[in-house]
Scaffold this active site. Structure first.
Site, PDB file in Angstrom:
ATOM      1  N   LYS A 179       6.895   1.134   3.826  1.00  0.00           N
ATOM      2  CA  LYS A 179       5.904   0.264   3.033  1.00  0.00           C
ATOM      3  C   LYS A 179       6.266   0.680   1.669  1.00  0.00           C
ATOM      4  O   LYS A 179       6.797   1.450   1.453  1.00  0.00           O
ATOM      5  CB  LYS A 179       4.536   1.248   3.473  1.00  0.00           C
ATOM      6  CG  LYS A 179       3.282   0.629   2.997  1.00  0.00           C
ATOM      7  CD  LYS A 179       2.840  -0.305   4.019  1.00  0.00           C
ATOM      8  CE  LYS A 179       1.642  -1.072   3.674  1.00  0.00           C
ATOM      9  NZ  LYS A 179       1.110  -2.098   4.770  1.00  0.00           N
TER      10      LYS A 179
ATOM     11  N   ASP B   3       0.357  -6.819   1.498  1.00  0.00           N
ATOM     12  CA  ASP B   3      -0.927  -5.987   2.073  1.00  0.00           C
ATOM     13  C   ASP B   3      -1.966  -6.221   0.822  1.00  0.00           C
ATOM     14  O   ASP B   3      -2.236  -7.041   0.380  1.00  0.00           O
ATOM     15  CB  ASP B   3      -0.214  -4.480   1.988  1.00  0.00           C
ATOM     16  CG  ASP B   3      -1.172  -3.543   2.405  1.00  0.00           C
ATOM     17  OD1 ASP B   3      -1.277  -3.353   3.701  1.00  0.00           O
ATOM     18  OD2 ASP B   3      -1.893  -2.754   1.771  1.00  0.00           O
TER      19      ASP B   3
END
Ligand SMILES: NC(=O)C1=CN([C@@H]2O[C@H](COP(=O)(O)OP(=O)(O)OC[C@H]3O[C@@H](n4cnc5c(N)ncnc54)[C@H](O)[C@@H]3O)[C@@H](O)[C@H]2O)C=CC1
Ligand SMILES: O=C(O)CCC(=O)C(=O)O
Length: 444
Positions: free
Chosen positions: A126, A166
């Site tokens: 991430k 995201d």
């Protein structure tokens, strides 16, 4: 002290000021207790859990860019490459002022198990930055994205680490980042997913997280003898996940009556108008206050409040820790049948336990929102093949993947005597494959 408790204590001690990361680790390890205790000696000797909770690698870097007034701004960029046991690191990039290393680590840790659940060969990672795209001009967003990628491009690649969107990172940001990667590295490759359709994106990736959430929700309700059609649904959020969750819920015959953003929420007794929501959020990038201009019957409220509305199914699709213990009590008191997480870790641990103890079906995000990353993996496959599949092909694969995840989660919980505990089921099913791959690859 048990091995699980020992590792949780170490994580808290060694990663101070990272409450979201502690929360994610606790939630996973607590629910894996039975599995780990069955193999405690071996896992402890191999330091398996220590290796799982420590990212393989993490980068933190300066991101300087020039705003429209000529002022230099400096943000911080992050990429955490958490676990590559089952494939190249894969996971989104979050652009939001709240981003810090603890948030990125919690998301990266969750991503490892989620990606394993998809059944596809993708490891977990991430990234993100404390940059806030809200209120910035297109040129400012481009300047930031180019600077961010100028550093990030050293660490990623189509077969090593493949970022995606995201919160705050959508098609516009991915486009600017892809352009900069290509320019510096000289490679036209599937290094990012969520790309535009004209340069290697996959049909249905935009819709995938929200649609996938509904495919899993529908299947899980069915396994519990409940039909989704005709039910009233509350959704939080008004971004990518929320919009397409609302769209699919309505296509499947449910009525969605709420949506929210970071300043307020709307209640539309006639059902949310998705076309209006798309125009407000995707085209105008405006606040939800505008919704009443499209739907005079709707109510707009400042602050939080979505979970106070009576519903059969609740789908938190905004951000972490947005569904608190009092919300859980209110939902259960209102007769809510199921909570399925579209966002990552939107429900606090005490709220989750309360829902589970009070007979509310609870599907954790790492299973319920895995359709986004699964479709990203399908985008990687199409890029490798240099082919594009039709919307129907991708959507059919997505449905198959979500139904599979649902059954694997249900079965894993039953195998360990925790029937109906889908948090445990999802964590166990995700964990088993990663452990198997890690064991096979030696101490790395
Ligand atoms: N985009 C994707 O494919 C996937 C996203 N997720 C998760 O879903 C959630 C939503 O992500 P996206 O829809 O992609 O982001 P987005 O940026 O498109 O939308 C986020 C939405 O949540 C709202 N929001 C953000 N912070 C908030 C806060 N503090 N309070 C209330 N509302 C807030 C925003 O106003 C916006 O409406 C996140 O937890 C993300 O990690 C999970 C899997 C895949
Ligand atoms: O599509 C992807 O690679 C990542 C999606 C994501 O960030 C997530 O699943 O939370």
């Amino acid at each position: 002290m048990s091995y699980v408790d020992e590792v949780i204590a170490k994580v808290v001690e060694q990663n101070p000021s990272e409450p979201e990361f502690h929360q994610a680790v606790k939630e996973v390890l607590e629910s894996l207790r039975v599995v780990i205790e069955a193999n405690e000696e071996k896992y402890r000797k191999d330091a398996l859990l220590e290796r799982m909770v420590n990212p393989e690698r993490q980068f933190k870097f300066r991101v300087p860019w020039v705003d429209d007034k000529g002022q230099v701004q400096v943000n911080t960029g992050y990429r955490v490459q958490f676990n590559s046991a089952i494939g190249p690191y894969k996971g989104g990039i979050r652009l939001h002022p709240s981003v810090n290393i603890g948030i990125i680590k919690f998301l990266g840790f969750e991503q490892v198990f989620k990606n394993s659940l998809t059944g596809l060969p993708i490891g977990g990672g991430k990234g993100g930055s404390d940059f806030d795209p809200k209120g910035k001009s297109d040129r400012e967003v481009m300047a930031f994205c180019q600077s961010f990628m100028t550093e990030l491009c050293k660490y990623i690649g189509a077969d090593t680490d493949v970022p995606a969107g995201d919160i705050g990172t959508g098609a516009r940001e991915i486009g600017y980042m892809f352009g900069q990667y290509k320019r510096i590295r000289g490679l036209y490759e599937g290094v990012l997913t969520g790309k535009g359709l004209s340069y290697g994106g996959s049909l249905a990736r935009t819709e995938a997280t929200g649609y996938g959430l509904l495919y899993l929700t529908q299947e899980l309700l069915k396994l519990n003898g409940i039909e989704l059609a005709g039910k009233t649904v509350c959704v939080s959020g008004a971004g990518n996940v929320a919009i397409y969750a609302i769209e699919k819920a309505q296509q499947l015959g449910a009525k969605v009556v709420t949506a929210s953003d970071s300043t307020g929420w709307v209640y539309d007794p006639d059902g949310i108008d998705v076309a209006a929501l798309k125009e407000i959020k995707e085209v105008k990038r405006a606040r939800l206050t505008e919704y009443k201009n499209y739907r005079p019957n709707a109510e707009y409220h400042e602050g939080r409040g979505v979970w106070s509305v009576k519903c059969d199914v609740a789908l938190p699709c905004a951000t972490q820790n947005e569904l608190l213990i009092d919300d859980a009590k209110q939902l259960a008191a209102n007769g809510c049948l199921a909570v399925c997480e579209g966002a990552n870790m939107p429900t606090t641990m005490d709220a989750t336990e309360y829902l589970q103890k009070n007979g509310v079906i609870f599907a954790p995000g790492k299973a319920a929102n895995a359709g986004g990353v699964a479709t990203s993996a399908l985008e990687m496959t199409q890029n490798s093949e240099r082919l594009s599949w039709t919307f129907e092909e991708v959507d059919a694969k997505l449905q198959g993947i979500m139904v599979n995840i649902c059954h694997n989660m249900v079965d894993a919980a039953e195998r360990y005597g925790m029937k109906g505990n889908y948090v445990a089921g999802a964590n166990i099913a995700g964990f088993e494959k990663v452990v198997d791959a890690m064991n096979a690859q030696g101490i790395v």
